[in-house]
Motif scaffolding. Structure first.
Motif, short mmCIF file in Angstrom:
data_model
loop_
_atom_site.label_atom_id
_atom_site.label_comp_id
_atom_site.label_asym_id
_atom_site.label_seq_id
_atom_site.Cartn_x
_atom_site.Cartn_y
_atom_site.Cartn_z
N THR A 122 0.82 -1.21 0.00
CA THR A 122 0.00 0.00 0.00
C THR A 122 0.85 1.26 0.00
O THR A 122 0.60 2.21 -0.76
N THR B 230 2.55 1.81 -3.38
CA THR B 230 1.57 2.27 -4.36
C THR B 230 1.26 3.74 -4.17
O THR B 230 1.26 4.52 -5.14
N LEU C 30 2.25 6.81 -6.69
CA LEU C 30 1.15 7.63 -7.20
C LEU C 30 1.41 9.11 -6.94
O LEU C 30 1.21 9.97 -7.82
#
Length: 243
Positions: free
Chosen positions: A113, A116, A120
């Motif tokens: 998580t 990611t 991003l």
């Protein structure tokens, strides 16, 4: 000082550098002094790549630039970020459990998580920088993040007895590192102008916060937490530049 420089290039990038013999502990320790220079090299290469992509659609260019960033560094610091996230959440406040989880090569849901989200955020920041063709914040992000590593080893105990950072902590050139840590941001500001002073302040705030978290949980630092510091600093500086 050529060998410590090559050690730093080999460790922090995937550029084709080969050493004829395994470096001694002293060369590994002295390589820490070259980390800011490697950060500047990484930022310059990425900025040049971004310039070459000037005619590409902004989202495609940002994606390619981010992919190039990960490939250039080999995802080394992303691994540290993921391990640290897994350890901080799974460790439940316990020092020994946190350190044990950090050594586990498997990546848990927290690590996935955080990686990611980090990628991003970098992608969106790079997209904004590309639209404005503004590459100086990218130089600041890569350089300041790696300038904080000598500062981290100067001010924070290394808690593993046989980790990758052991020779860095034991053999580092302390007086030279102090000079480099203080002179690098000042030199960058002198060259680019003091409009970017708030990027330096962002990096300092990230360092203070993450170092406090390290000291509170594991009473020092590890190679993984140092990698996490680089990733969070890079992202924080980029976001500060575009926000």
């Amino acid at each position: 000082m050529i060998e410590p420089f090559l050690v730093a290039v080999q460790f922090l990038t995937r550029l084709p550098v080969s050493l004829s013999v395994l470096p001694e502990a002293k060369a590994i320790g002295y390589s820490l002094a070259f980390y800011p220079l490697i950060g500047l090299l990484i930022g310059s290469l990425l900025g040049g790549f971004g310039w070459l992509l000037c005619d590409a659609p902004p989202m495609v260019a940002a994606a390619l630039l981010l992919a190039g960033w990960v490939l250039l560094t080999g995802g080394l610091h992303l691994d540290g970020l993921a391990d640290s996230a897994d350890a901080w959440i799974g460790g439940l406040g316990n020092t020994e459990k946190t350190l044990a989880i950090m050594k586990d090569p498997n990546c848990g849901p927290a690590g996935v998580t955080v990686i990611t989200l980090g990628l991003l955020l970098k992608f969106t920041a790079l997209h904004s920088l590309f639209i404005n063709q503004e590459w100086i914040p990218l130089l600041y992000a890569t350089l300041l993040a790696r300038t904080l590593i000598p500062l981290l080893f100067l001010t924070t105990p290394y808690v593993r007895s046989h980790g990758l950072g052991t020779p860095l902590a034991a053999q580092q050139p302390r007086h030279l590192n102090i000079l480099i840590v203080t002179a690098t941001p000042s030199l960058m500001l002198w060259i680019t102008g003091f409009d970017y002073f708030w990027l330096v302040m962002t990096a300092i705030l990230v360092f203070i916060l993450l170092r406090a978290m390290m000291m509170q949980r594991i009473q020092g630092t590890t190679g993984d937490t140092a990698g996490a510091l680089i990733e969070v600093t890079e992202t924080g500086v980029l976001l500060a530049a575009v926000v």
